[in-house]
Every structure is written in structure tokens, then in C-alpha cells.
Design a protein around this motif. Structure first.
Motif, short mmCIF file in Angstrom:
data_model
loop_
_atom_site.label_atom_id
_atom_site.label_comp_id
_atom_site.label_asym_id
_atom_site.label_seq_id
_atom_site.Cartn_x
_atom_site.Cartn_y
_atom_site.Cartn_z
N UNK A 6 -12.27 -13.70 -17.64
CA UNK A 6 -11.15 -13.22 -16.83
C UNK A 6 -11.69 -12.61 -15.53
N UNK A 7 -11.03 -12.85 -14.41
CA UNK A 7 -11.48 -12.25 -13.15
C UNK A 7 -11.34 -10.74 -13.17
N UNK A 8 -12.27 -10.07 -12.50
CA UNK A 8 -12.29 -8.61 -12.43
C UNK A 8 -11.57 -8.17 -11.16
N UNK A 9 -10.57 -7.31 -11.32
CA UNK A 9 -9.76 -6.85 -10.20
C UNK A 9 -10.02 -5.36 -9.98
N UNK A 10 -10.50 -5.01 -8.81
CA UNK A 10 -10.71 -3.61 -8.46
C UNK A 10 -9.42 -2.98 -7.98
N UNK A 11 -9.16 -1.75 -8.43
CA UNK A 11 -7.95 -1.01 -8.05
C UNK A 11 -8.35 0.30 -7.38
N UNK A 12 -7.90 0.53 -6.16
CA UNK A 12 -8.15 1.82 -5.54
C UNK A 12 -7.34 2.90 -6.26
N UNK A 35 -2.75 -1.09 -14.18
CA UNK A 35 -3.69 -1.70 -15.12
C UNK A 35 -2.95 -2.69 -16.02
N UNK A 36 -1.76 -2.30 -16.47
CA UNK A 36 -0.96 -3.20 -17.28
C UNK A 36 -0.58 -4.47 -16.54
N UNK A 37 -0.26 -4.33 -15.25
CA UNK A 37 0.13 -5.51 -14.45
C UNK A 37 -1.04 -6.47 -14.31
N UNK A 38 -2.23 -5.94 -14.08
CA UNK A 38 -3.42 -6.80 -13.98
C UNK A 38 -3.70 -7.48 -15.31
N UNK A 39 -3.59 -6.73 -16.39
CA UNK A 39 -3.86 -7.30 -17.73
C UNK A 39 -2.86 -8.40 -18.05
N UNK A 40 -1.56 -8.15 -17.80
CA UNK A 40 -0.54 -9.17 -18.11
C UNK A 40 -0.75 -10.44 -17.28
N UNK A 41 -1.31 -10.28 -16.08
CA UNK A 41 -1.54 -11.43 -15.20
C UNK A 41 -2.81 -12.19 -15.57
N UNK A 42 -3.60 -11.66 -16.51
CA UNK A 42 -4.80 -12.36 -16.96
C UNK A 42 -6.10 -11.85 -16.39
N UNK A 62 -16.63 -7.46 -7.73
CA UNK A 62 -15.29 -7.77 -8.24
C UNK A 62 -14.82 -9.10 -7.65
N UNK A 63 -13.73 -9.62 -8.23
CA UNK A 63 -13.19 -10.91 -7.82
C UNK A 63 -11.89 -10.78 -7.04
N UNK A 64 -11.33 -9.60 -7.00
CA UNK A 64 -10.08 -9.35 -6.28
C UNK A 64 -9.88 -7.86 -6.12
N UNK A 65 -8.95 -7.49 -5.24
CA UNK A 65 -8.75 -6.07 -4.92
C UNK A 65 -7.26 -5.77 -4.81
N UNK A 66 -6.86 -4.61 -5.38
CA UNK A 66 -5.53 -4.06 -5.17
C UNK A 66 -5.69 -2.72 -4.45
N UNK A 229 -2.50 -13.08 -7.41
CA UNK A 229 -3.78 -12.45 -7.10
C UNK A 229 -4.85 -12.90 -8.09
N UNK A 230 -4.54 -12.88 -9.38
CA UNK A 230 -5.52 -13.23 -10.41
C UNK A 230 -5.92 -14.71 -10.28
N UNK A 231 -4.97 -15.57 -10.00
CA UNK A 231 -5.28 -16.99 -9.81
C UNK A 231 -6.26 -17.18 -8.66
N UNK A 232 -6.01 -16.51 -7.54
CA UNK A 232 -6.92 -16.63 -6.40
C UNK A 232 -8.26 -15.97 -6.69
#
Length: 245
Positions: A6-12, A35-42, A62-66, A229-232
Motif C-alpha cells: 500500500x502506498x504511504x501517505x504523509x499527513x501534516x 487516518x481513517x480516510x487514507x486507510x479506507x482509500x487503500x 513517502x508516496x503522497x502528501x496531505x 490521491x492513493x491511486x496517484x
């Protein structure tokens, strides 16, 4: 990229004085709804608390940023004196998130900027903000009261990443008393509320650099923006593994 990873998404995050259990001290924290939104998106969420330096090094992992929501951006960063209704400055968080935004754009790292995050993006790129939106709109529909989300309809521009994910019109939950004023040259407005308030924008020439003024993490039934975001982020990770630019 291994499709099982799963891609790793950094959250500020926030950096605020708060009470937790027996402690009242400075905390780095974030609403669990992100965190729940990122998890549900994969994706897998990791927190990126405000700190001095290291933004580009952090984003290499990381692979993406919020860029998450939060307190008002310091108006001095866009050449204005603070309005009496603007919250006190969070200097460290502002500096950290400006650095994250610039480093993410330099890398073409998939980026989703939420509420304050969109404002950070606009100011970092040379734009400004309306410090108190009700002075322009004449109402408080975008922030009805403390801790109360407003509901607004947003019209989205065709042939944009935002519209591709959400369609031509969407109802959103919002909580903001500020909004984009002078638009940064690198941004394109992709969505407005019926009263004209900018509710979505994208960065020209980037694969996925989307900002929204509302709070998509608060709608557990609608994962479309986080899924985009997770797809990209998955595609970004795959290109990085292959050594592609």
C-alpha cells in the motif's frame, strides 16, 4: 511498485497545547478522521509533525502528501496585518507546511491540500487570503459555529482532475472563515460555491496537486478524493522504483 504494498501517505499535523490524560503540554496531533480516510482509500498514513527543516528528506520516504486543516495562516506571510478575527500565528507549522508544499511540488509528489492546506498552497505560491469570509458573503454558511460544519454546493470545472473525481457538482462539508483571495499564478480554480467562494484549485502542470477548501475526511461514505490521491501515490511509487523521473 508491488501491488500488494500500500502506498504511504504523509499527513501534516497540528502542534498545539492540549490536555490528554494527566498531561497538559504541547502535542503533535491530528484528527483520526484523516487516518481513517487514507486507510479506507487503500493507503497507509504516517504523521509528519511540524519541525525545523528536513521537509524534502521526509518526502523522499513517502508516496503522497496531505496538507491537513487547522488554524489560520499568518497574514504577514502574504503581506497583510492580522485581522482581529484571525487566530494567533502558528509559526513553526506555517514554516514546515510551506516547506512540505514546495518540496512536494518540486518532486511532483501526489498532493491533496485540505482547507488550511489549500490556503498554505496558495500563499506558498504567491497568493493571498480573505481573512474573514463573512465580510464578503454576508453569512456564515461556511462555518456556522464553533465545531459545526457547514454544508455547501460546489460547482466544478469540466476537464479538471477535481471534476474527474467528483463530477460537475458536489455537496460538501466545510469549516472555514477564510478563503483564497488573490490566486497564485501557478494555481487554477476548479471549483466554486454558489456565492463565488473558491472551494477547489489545482496546480498547473502537476500530475496530482489538488486543493479543496472543504473537509473530505469528514465524509466516511465518500472516499473519492483520497482514493484519487492513493491511486496517484501508487503510480508515483512505481515510477520511483523503476528510476523514472
Amino acid at each position: 511498485m508491488n501491488q500488494d504494498r500500500r502506498p504511504v501517505i504523509g499527513l501534516s499535523t497540528y502542534s498545539e497545547t492540549a490536555r490528554m490524560l494527566v498531561w497538559e503540554r504541547e502535542f503533535a496531533m491530528l484528527h483520526a478522521s484523516y487516518i481513517g480516510a487514507v486507510r479506507r482509500a487503500g493507503g497507509i498514513a504516517v504523521l509528519l509533525p511540524p519541525q525545523d527543516g528536513g521537509a524534502d528528506e521526509v518526502l523522499s520516504r513517502v508516496d503522497g502528501l496531505v496538507l491537513a486543516g487547522g488554524a489560520d495562516v499568518d497574514p504577514r506571510r502574504y503581506g497583510q496585518a492580522p485581522d482581529e478575527r484571525t487566530s494567533r500565528p502558528r509559526t513553526l507549522r506555517d514554516e514546515w507546511e510551506f516547506a512540505l508544499a514546495r518540496a512536494a511540488l518540486d518532486r511532483d509528489l501526489p498532493l491533496l491540500a485540505v482547507c488550511r492546506g489549500l490556503q498554505i498552497l496558495n500563499v506558498a505560491l504567491g497568493g493571498s487570503l480573505h481573512q474573514h469570509l463573512p465580510d464578503l458573503t454576508g453569512d456564515e454558511r461556511h462555518q456556522p459555529g464553533p465545531g459545526t460544519f457547514g454544508t455547501v454546493e460546489v460547482n466544478l470545472e469540466p476537464e479538471t482532475c477535481t471534476a474527474a473525481l467528483l463530477g460537475s457538482r458536489t455537496q460538501v462539508r466545510c469549516y472555514h472563515h477564510q478563503a483564497l483571495a488573490d490566486l497564485a499564478p501557478a494555481l487554477r480554480v476548479t471549483g466554486r460555491a454558489d456565492d463565488g467562494t473558491v472551494e477547489a484549485a489545482e496546480v498547473h502542470g502537476k500530475l496530482f496537486a489538488v486543493g479543496v477548501q472543504w473537509h473530505p475526511e469528514e465524509d466516511s461514505e465518500d472516499t473519492r478524493l483520497f482514493a484519487g490521491l492513493v491511486t496517484e501515490a501508487r503510480r508515483y511509487a512505481g515510477r520511483r522504483e523503476k528510476g523514472a523521473p
